[in-house]
Write a protein that holds these residues in place. Structure first.
Motif, PDB file in Angstrom:
ATOM      1  N   PHE A 105       0.719  -1.377  -0.016  1.00 16.26           N
ATOM      2  CA  PHE A 105       0.095  -0.096  -0.021  1.00 16.26           C
ATOM      3  C   PHE A 105       0.840   1.287  -0.079  1.00 16.26           C
ATOM      4  CE2 PHE A 105      -2.945  -3.022   1.653  1.00 16.26           C
ATOM      5  CZ  PHE A 105      -4.192  -2.796   0.773  1.00 16.26           C
ATOM      6  N   TYR A 106       2.131   1.028  -0.409  1.00 11.22           N
ATOM      7  CA  TYR A 106       2.980   2.262  -0.099  1.00 11.22           C
ATOM      8  C   TYR A 106       3.893   2.478  -1.410  1.00 11.22           C
ATOM      9  CZ  TYR A 106       2.082   2.033   4.921  1.00 11.22           C
ATOM     10  OH  TYR A 106       1.442   1.557   6.222  1.00 11.22           O
ATOM     11  N   HIS A 107       3.978   1.586  -2.124  1.00  7.02           N
ATOM     12  CA  HIS A 107       4.659   1.901  -3.384  1.00  7.02           C
ATOM     13  C   HIS A 107       3.913   2.243  -4.570  1.00  7.02           C
ATOM     14  CE1 HIS A 107       3.596  -2.163  -4.977  1.00  7.02           C
ATOM     15  NE2 HIS A 107       3.917  -2.673  -3.834  1.00  7.02           N
ATOM     16  N   PHE A 108       4.243   2.309  -5.762  1.00  3.20           N
ATOM     17  CA  PHE A 108       3.562   2.750  -7.024  1.00  3.20           C
ATOM     18  C   PHE A 108       3.660   1.751  -8.052  1.00  3.20           C
ATOM     19  CE2 PHE A 108       7.805   4.606  -6.583  1.00  3.20           C
ATOM     20  CZ  PHE A 108       8.384   4.099  -7.806  1.00  3.20           C
ATOM     21  N   GLY A 109       3.776   0.312  -7.561  1.00  5.91           N
ATOM     22  CA  GLY A 109       3.868  -0.547  -8.568  1.00  5.91           C
ATOM     23  C   GLY A 109       5.168  -1.458  -8.602  1.00  5.91           C
ATOM     24  N   VAL A 110       6.219  -0.594  -8.351  1.00  6.06           N
ATOM     25  CA  VAL A 110       7.683  -1.129  -8.365  1.00  6.06           C
ATOM     26  C   VAL A 110       8.146  -0.566  -6.914  1.00  6.06           C
ATOM     27  CG1 VAL A 110       9.864  -1.263  -9.530  1.00  6.06           C
ATOM     28  CG2 VAL A 110       7.904  -1.310 -10.722  1.00  6.06           C
ATOM     29  N   ASP A 111       8.740  -1.472  -6.269  1.00  2.81           N
ATOM     30  CA  ASP A 111       9.290  -1.192  -5.073  1.00  2.81           C
ATOM     31  C   ASP A 111      10.857  -1.306  -5.129  1.00  2.81           C
ATOM     32  OD1 ASP A 111       9.538  -0.592  -2.468  1.00  2.81           O
ATOM     33  OD2 ASP A 111       9.060  -2.552  -1.591  1.00  2.81           O
ATOM     34  N   PRO A 112      11.458   0.009  -4.999  1.00  2.00           N
ATOM     35  CA  PRO A 112      12.993  -0.262  -5.148  1.00  2.00           C
ATOM     36  C   PRO A 112      13.498  -0.701  -3.873  1.00  2.00           C
ATOM     37  CG  PRO A 112      11.926   2.073  -5.711  1.00  2.00           C
ATOM     38  CD  PRO A 112      10.910   1.166  -5.238  1.00  2.00           C
ATOM     39  N   TYR A 113      12.746  -0.522  -2.398  1.00  2.37           N
ATOM     40  CA  TYR A 113      13.432  -0.844  -1.409  1.00  2.37           C
ATOM     41  C   TYR A 113      13.429  -2.511  -1.501  1.00  2.37           C
ATOM     42  CZ  TYR A 113      13.826  -2.124   3.581  1.00  2.37           C
ATOM     43  OH  TYR A 113      13.995  -2.619   4.784  1.00  2.37           O
ATOM     44  N   GLY A 114      12.397  -3.134  -2.023  1.00  3.19           N
ATOM     45  CA  GLY A 114      12.199  -4.411  -2.144  1.00  3.19           C
ATOM     46  C   GLY A 114      13.149  -4.910  -3.118  1.00  3.19           C
ATOM     47  N   ILE A 115      13.505  -4.291  -4.176  1.00  5.91           N
ATOM     48  CA  ILE A 115      14.536  -4.575  -4.946  1.00  5.91           C
ATOM     49  C   ILE A 115      16.017  -4.789  -4.580  1.00  5.91           C
ATOM     50  CG2 ILE A 115      15.786  -4.243  -7.324  1.00  5.91           C
ATOM     51  CD1 ILE A 115      12.896  -3.107  -8.324  1.00  5.91           C
ATOM     52  N   GLY A 116      16.256  -3.736  -3.745  1.00  2.00           N
ATOM     53  CA  GLY A 116      17.427  -3.478  -2.978  1.00  2.00           C
ATOM     54  C   GLY A 116      17.609  -4.774  -1.864  1.00  2.00           C
ATOM     55  N   ARG A 117      16.559  -4.979  -1.235  1.00  2.24           N
ATOM     56  CA  ARG A 117      16.751  -6.070  -0.294  1.00  2.24           C
ATOM     57  C   ARG A 117      16.963  -7.446  -0.816  1.00  2.24           C
ATOM     58  NH1 ARG A 117      11.689  -5.948   1.282  1.00  2.24           N
ATOM     59  NH2 ARG A 117      11.072  -7.556   0.074  1.00  2.24           N
ATOM     60  N   ALA A 118      16.147  -7.586  -2.036  1.00  3.67           N
ATOM     61  CA  ALA A 118      16.522  -8.975  -2.685  1.00  3.67           C
ATOM     62  C   ALA A 118      17.884  -8.976  -3.243  1.00  3.67           C
ATOM     63  CB  ALA A 118      15.597  -8.858  -3.855  1.00  3.67           C
ATOM     64  N   VAL A 119      18.611  -7.920  -3.522  1.00  2.98           N
ATOM     65  CA  VAL A 119      19.667  -8.038  -4.062  1.00  2.98           C
ATOM     66  C   VAL A 119      20.923  -8.300  -2.858  1.00  2.98           C
ATOM     67  CG1 VAL A 119      21.662  -6.790  -5.276  1.00  2.98           C
ATOM     68  CG2 VAL A 119      19.219  -6.658  -6.097  1.00  2.98           C
ATOM     69  N   VAL A 120      20.755  -7.356  -1.851  1.00  2.00           N
ATOM     70  CA  VAL A 120      21.432  -7.693  -0.762  1.00  2.00           C
ATOM     71  C   VAL A 120      21.426  -8.967   0.000  1.00  2.00           C
ATOM     72  CG1 VAL A 120      22.135  -6.474   1.601  1.00  2.00           C
ATOM     73  CG2 VAL A 120      21.527  -4.977  -0.321  1.00  2.00           C
TER      74      VAL A 120
END
Length: 299
Positions: A136-151
């Motif tokens: 409910f906080y992102h706009f369709g793509v979550d940069p935070y989630g992508i960064g977490r998946a990479v780290v």
């Protein structure tokens, strides 16, 4: 012989304010005296002022860089070519019946705000905690989630939001290509502009694959537990959400141990998100799975 005779010149020295050299001034009506001397003053030699300090840079270095201008001249063509290639890759990744699928998804999601209230809230919490906590906080793509998946790879999740998963299952394939992820992100941004969060979540729950040829939460609930989704308890909701990433791998009928571990993982994420207390989660994990035995015959 008198020096004041008419045939003798008068040698006069005159010092001007800007010239310290002597000049010859002849008397009127007298021949040119001293022909070996020129009455025209010699030009002053060029003298440059002496400057102290660092040497001045060459004149050529102060001119604009020719390479920069050549780059700017080719920049519009490069941008146009890149845009054409991106558009070509975007259109190639879309299915041939994309317009029909798009219209069907928009029509299917109508009235989702009312329909989603029929589902238990702990089911929605389990989906958000496991798949997209910041839904409910992102706009369709979550940069935070992508960064977490990479780290935290490979334990950080895939980084795809609920919107991206819906787009992939409705419009795209499961092939792992950069072009597919690019198209998935663009369509997710567009879908967030056309549909509300509740419409996306309702469509997600009813379009995802739950194993054994069952699509949608209602079919999965009837198959695994023999009841409507509105009657699911916390443990059953956690099990359905836990097997969602790979229904065939975590199939509770064929592999109860993996099914139970997927339920425990979903419960652990609900506790981490603050949706469930630890004591309740431990009680649910200690209980055996109660599956609908008729579901095996139906599959």
């Amino acid at each position: 012989m008198s020096l004041l005779g008419p045939t003798h010149p008068l040698l006069v020295t005159a010092a001007g304010p800007r010239d310290s050299r002597h000049r010859l001034v002849a008397l009127r009506n007298s021949p040119t005296p001293f022909p070996f001397l020129s009455s025209t003053p010699k030009p002053n030699p060029l003298r440059f002022p002496v400057r102290c300090g660092a040497p001045q840079p060459p004149v050529d270095s102060q001119k604009p860089w020719p390479s920069l201008f050549r780059f700017l001249n080719h920049l519009p063509v490069s941008l146009l070519s890149a845009g054409f290639l991106c558009a070509h890759a975007f259109l190639r990744a879309l299915p041939a019946d994309f317009p029909d699928r798009w219209r069907h998804l928009l029509e299917f999601s109508k009235g989702a705000e009312t329909k989603v209230t029929q589902l238990p809230y702990h089911l929605i919490q389990a989906v958000m905690a496991s798949e997209d906590r910041r839904f409910f906080y992102h706009f369709g793509v979550d940069p935070y989630g992508i960064g977490r998946a990479v780290v935290y790879y490979p334990n950080g999740g895939g980084g795809s939001t609920i919107t991206q998963q819906l787009v992939k299952n409705v419009f795209l394939t499961n092939e792992r290509k950069i072009s597919r992820k690019f198209v998935e992100g663009i369509l997710s941004l567009i879908l967030e502009r056309r549909m509300s969060k509740w419409e996306i979540l309702y469509s997600y729950l009813n379009k995802m694959y739950w194993g054994h040829g069952k699509f949608g939460i209602e079919s999965a609930s009837l198959f695994y537990f023999g009841k409507h989704p509105s009657l699911l308890n916390v443990g059953e909701s956690a099990l359905l959400v836990g097997i969602l990433p790979s229904p065939e791998t975590f199939n509770p009928f064929t592999n109860p141990t993996r099914g139970k571990s997927s339920q425990a993982r979903a419960l652990r994420r609900m506790v981490a998100a603050g949706f469930l207390d630890l004591e309740t989660a431990l009680v649910i994990v200690s209980q055996p799975l109660c599956l609908h035995t008729d579901g095996i015959g139906e599959s």
